[in-house]
Design an enzyme around this catalytic site. Sequence first.
Site, mmCIF file in Angstrom:
data_model
loop_
_atom_site.group_PDB
_atom_site.id
_atom_site.type_symbol
_atom_site.label_atom_id
_atom_site.label_comp_id
_atom_site.label_asym_id
_atom_site.label_seq_id
_atom_site.Cartn_x
_atom_site.Cartn_y
_atom_site.Cartn_z
ATOM 1 N N MET A 61 -17.056 47.041 6.452
ATOM 2 C CA MET A 61 -16.558 48.298 7.002
ATOM 3 C C MET A 61 -15.279 48.070 7.796
ATOM 4 O O MET A 61 -14.341 48.860 7.725
ATOM 5 C CB MET A 61 -17.630 48.923 7.905
ATOM 6 C CG MET A 61 -17.172 50.169 8.636
ATOM 7 S SD MET A 61 -18.430 50.797 9.796
ATOM 8 C CE MET A 61 -19.706 51.342 8.672
ATOM 9 N N LEU A 77 -12.836 56.653 8.181
ATOM 10 C CA LEU A 77 -14.300 56.657 8.177
ATOM 11 C C LEU A 77 -14.867 58.055 7.923
ATOM 12 O O LEU A 77 -15.715 58.245 7.054
ATOM 13 C CB LEU A 77 -14.802 56.090 9.505
ATOM 14 C CG LEU A 77 -16.300 55.878 9.663
ATOM 15 C CD1 LEU A 77 -16.560 54.661 10.544
ATOM 16 C CD2 LEU A 77 -16.973 57.088 10.294
ATOM 17 N N LEU A 83 -20.087 57.536 3.004
ATOM 18 C CA LEU A 83 -20.707 57.100 4.258
ATOM 19 C C LEU A 83 -21.238 58.272 5.071
ATOM 20 O O LEU A 83 -22.388 58.269 5.514
ATOM 21 C CB LEU A 83 -19.703 56.309 5.094
ATOM 22 C CG LEU A 83 -20.226 55.799 6.432
ATOM 23 C CD1 LEU A 83 -21.261 54.706 6.207
ATOM 24 C CD2 LEU A 83 -19.089 55.267 7.291
ATOM 25 N N ARG A 101 -12.387 62.669 18.498
ATOM 26 C CA ARG A 101 -13.191 61.553 19.009
ATOM 27 C C ARG A 101 -12.351 60.362 19.457
ATOM 28 O O ARG A 101 -12.841 59.484 20.170
ATOM 29 C CB ARG A 101 -14.184 61.087 17.939
ATOM 30 C CG ARG A 101 -15.298 62.075 17.673
ATOM 31 C CD ARG A 101 -16.364 61.446 16.779
ATOM 32 N NE ARG A 101 -16.959 60.285 17.402
ATOM 33 C CZ ARG A 101 -17.969 60.329 18.275
ATOM 34 N NH1 ARG A 101 -18.480 61.483 18.628
ATOM 35 N NH2 ARG A 101 -18.452 59.226 18.790
ATOM 36 N N ARG A 150 -12.986 48.538 4.542
ATOM 37 C CA ARG A 150 -13.030 49.888 3.991
ATOM 38 C C ARG A 150 -12.254 50.878 4.852
ATOM 39 O O ARG A 150 -11.675 51.836 4.313
ATOM 40 C CB ARG A 150 -14.503 50.329 3.855
ATOM 41 C CG ARG A 150 -14.695 51.696 3.217
ATOM 42 C CD ARG A 150 -14.253 51.709 1.777
ATOM 43 N NE ARG A 150 -14.428 53.033 1.201
ATOM 44 C CZ ARG A 150 -13.531 54.008 1.264
ATOM 45 N NH1 ARG A 150 -12.392 53.799 1.913
ATOM 46 N NH2 ARG A 150 -13.750 55.175 0.696
ATOM 47 N N TYR A 151 -12.263 50.690 6.180
ATOM 48 C CA TYR A 151 -11.692 51.706 7.066
ATOM 49 C C TYR A 151 -10.628 51.178 8.025
ATOM 50 O O TYR A 151 -10.049 51.947 8.771
ATOM 51 C CB TYR A 151 -12.805 52.373 7.890
ATOM 52 C CG TYR A 151 -13.960 52.843 7.043
ATOM 53 C CD1 TYR A 151 -13.797 53.859 6.114
ATOM 54 C CD2 TYR A 151 -15.220 52.256 7.158
ATOM 55 C CE1 TYR A 151 -14.851 54.277 5.312
ATOM 56 C CE2 TYR A 151 -16.275 52.675 6.368
ATOM 57 C CZ TYR A 151 -16.086 53.678 5.450
ATOM 58 O OH TYR A 151 -17.125 54.095 4.657
ATOM 59 N N HIS A 263 -28.073 49.854 11.096
ATOM 60 C CA HIS A 263 -27.330 51.111 11.054
ATOM 61 C C HIS A 263 -28.128 52.124 10.243
ATOM 62 O O HIS A 263 -28.603 51.841 9.153
ATOM 63 C CB HIS A 263 -25.965 50.889 10.404
ATOM 64 C CG HIS A 263 -24.952 51.937 10.751
ATOM 65 N ND1 HIS A 263 -25.116 53.258 10.377
ATOM 66 C CD2 HIS A 263 -23.777 51.872 11.419
ATOM 67 C CE1 HIS A 263 -24.074 53.955 10.805
ATOM 68 N NE2 HIS A 263 -23.249 53.145 11.454
ATOM 69 N N ASP A 340 -20.334 40.301 15.400
ATOM 70 C CA ASP A 340 -20.211 41.268 16.490
ATOM 71 C C ASP A 340 -19.180 42.326 16.156
ATOM 72 O O ASP A 340 -18.174 42.065 15.490
ATOM 73 C CB ASP A 340 -19.796 40.560 17.781
ATOM 74 C CG ASP A 340 -20.978 40.031 18.557
ATOM 75 O OD1 ASP A 340 -22.015 40.733 18.593
ATOM 76 O OD2 ASP A 340 -20.868 38.933 19.117
ATOM 77 N N GLU A 343 -20.972 48.174 17.323
ATOM 78 C CA GLU A 343 -22.404 48.493 17.315
ATOM 79 C C GLU A 343 -23.230 47.500 18.122
ATOM 80 O O GLU A 343 -24.287 47.853 18.643
ATOM 81 C CB GLU A 343 -22.936 48.555 15.872
ATOM 82 C CG GLU A 343 -22.675 49.853 15.160
ATOM 83 C CD GLU A 343 -21.325 49.864 14.453
ATOM 84 O OE1 GLU A 343 -20.542 48.900 14.660
ATOM 85 O OE2 GLU A 343 -21.040 50.829 13.722
ATOM 86 N N GLU A 347 -22.695 49.544 21.651
ATOM 87 C CA GLU A 347 -23.880 50.393 21.490
ATOM 88 C C GLU A 347 -25.154 49.700 21.959
ATOM 89 O O GLU A 347 -25.952 50.286 22.699
ATOM 90 C CB GLU A 347 -24.014 50.832 20.033
ATOM 91 C CG GLU A 347 -25.108 51.872 19.816
ATOM 92 C CD GLU A 347 -25.120 52.425 18.413
ATOM 93 O OE1 GLU A 347 -26.040 53.200 18.103
ATOM 94 O OE2 GLU A 347 -24.214 52.090 17.612
ATOM 95 N N CYS A 401 -28.779 55.485 -8.181
ATOM 96 C CA CYS A 401 -29.824 56.171 -7.427
ATOM 97 C C CYS A 401 -30.346 57.342 -8.255
ATOM 98 O O CYS A 401 -29.568 58.008 -8.959
ATOM 99 C CB CYS A 401 -29.278 56.685 -6.095
ATOM 100 S SG CYS A 401 -28.813 55.382 -4.943
#
Length: 428
Positions: A61, A77, A83, A101, A150-151, A263, A340, A343, A347, A401
């Site tokens: 990510m 994101l 996601l 944000r 990805r972000y 997550h 690390d 999160e 968090e 899926c």
Amino acid sequence: MAMRSPLSHAVKRTTYKSPATPVLSPCTQRWKRSNATVAPPPVTQSSAGSKGPTAMVFMNMGGPSTTDEVHGFLSNLFSDADLIPLGRLQNYIGPYIARRRTPKIQKQYAEIGGGSPIRKWSEYQAAEMCKILDQTSPETAPHKPYVAFRYANPLTEEMYNRLLADGFGGGKGGRAVAFTQYPQYSCSTTGSSLNELWKWRQRLEGKRAGGEVNPEGAIKWSVIDRWPTHPGLVEAFAQNIEKTLQEYPPERRDNVVLLYSAHSLPMTVVNRGDPYPQEVAATVHAVNQRLGMKYKYRLVWQSQVGPQPWLGAQTSDTVKNLMKKGNTDLILIPIAFTSDHIETLYELDKEVIGEDAEGHEGVKRVESLNGNPIFIQGLADIAKAHLHAGVACSNQMTLRCPGCVSERCLGSKEFFAGQNKLLEPLAA
């Protein structure tokens, strides 16, 4: 990412108040000093190995390395429907939420050292793994480490252009492995990263670039798409847990509760048939078996965002509820993370331990995998086995899926599975 408030609240609140008594865990303090990245020297193609060189691309990510990168990270994101599905207006709602944000999340990153250390650790892990591979798999050497986030920087587009600049593809051929750093597969994480990789492959080397689906001299891709119960991963987690258990007095140790935190996912994704919950549970079970099934435990979920239902129970709620019931010796284990980042450092360390547990000395977090040599050796073992097997991806990856309707996902899976015809196993 540390986002505990519903979206409906998040878009209204842009101010942030620090806790009255900030609590930084030893893990946070250890890495607050520097988020500098490891930059290995460029390596161009050579004929050192009979099947080499090989590009090893770590996918994750990512996270902003500085507070100035936070807005771009959040915008990428929240714009990713794989996601965080926000409906038909995703391209408008996502950037709006990101903009609102940004100030709050910038303050969170400032409190963990000014940015995420995930790039530093990803580049270090990839470089160290490639050193091992050069010794254990000389047939596919030299191995060149790359990181594709990805972000955040380095984004997939940047990584692919680096591959081309280094002499891979673009008519020159070459072999590359997309190695997901999400041990447990989810369409919202590994799936999204592979979709992005496929998109840039098509733009830079595929039909959109030159008119051919598989042009001569394009990169031959394969994918390590999941590894939830690999012995190296399990052993690294187990040893970190055992190390943390030693911090408790012997008379309390057997009653410590292990809280494996991963997550979370929106229930819309879970109900679509995403394999992530059962693969995370498989990792938890394997680690508990390695520990001899001696400790009470729960699998809990963090980082929910938005008003829709997410997979629970939430990590923060679980800690508060267990402490009310008298269970004050708790170990948090970030079971779905390989290094690390916000999160863990914010968090878990600051919000869950510092606020929810009020800094209680019995609530601890295990050290993240980061530079763990057992973990890095495990990565090398996974990569070597994959390279010698000569397969493009796991058989499981080719199954969509049950509720998937994404044509992008279908195209991505068909492309990577189709690379099988270009690969062959190496002699034992």
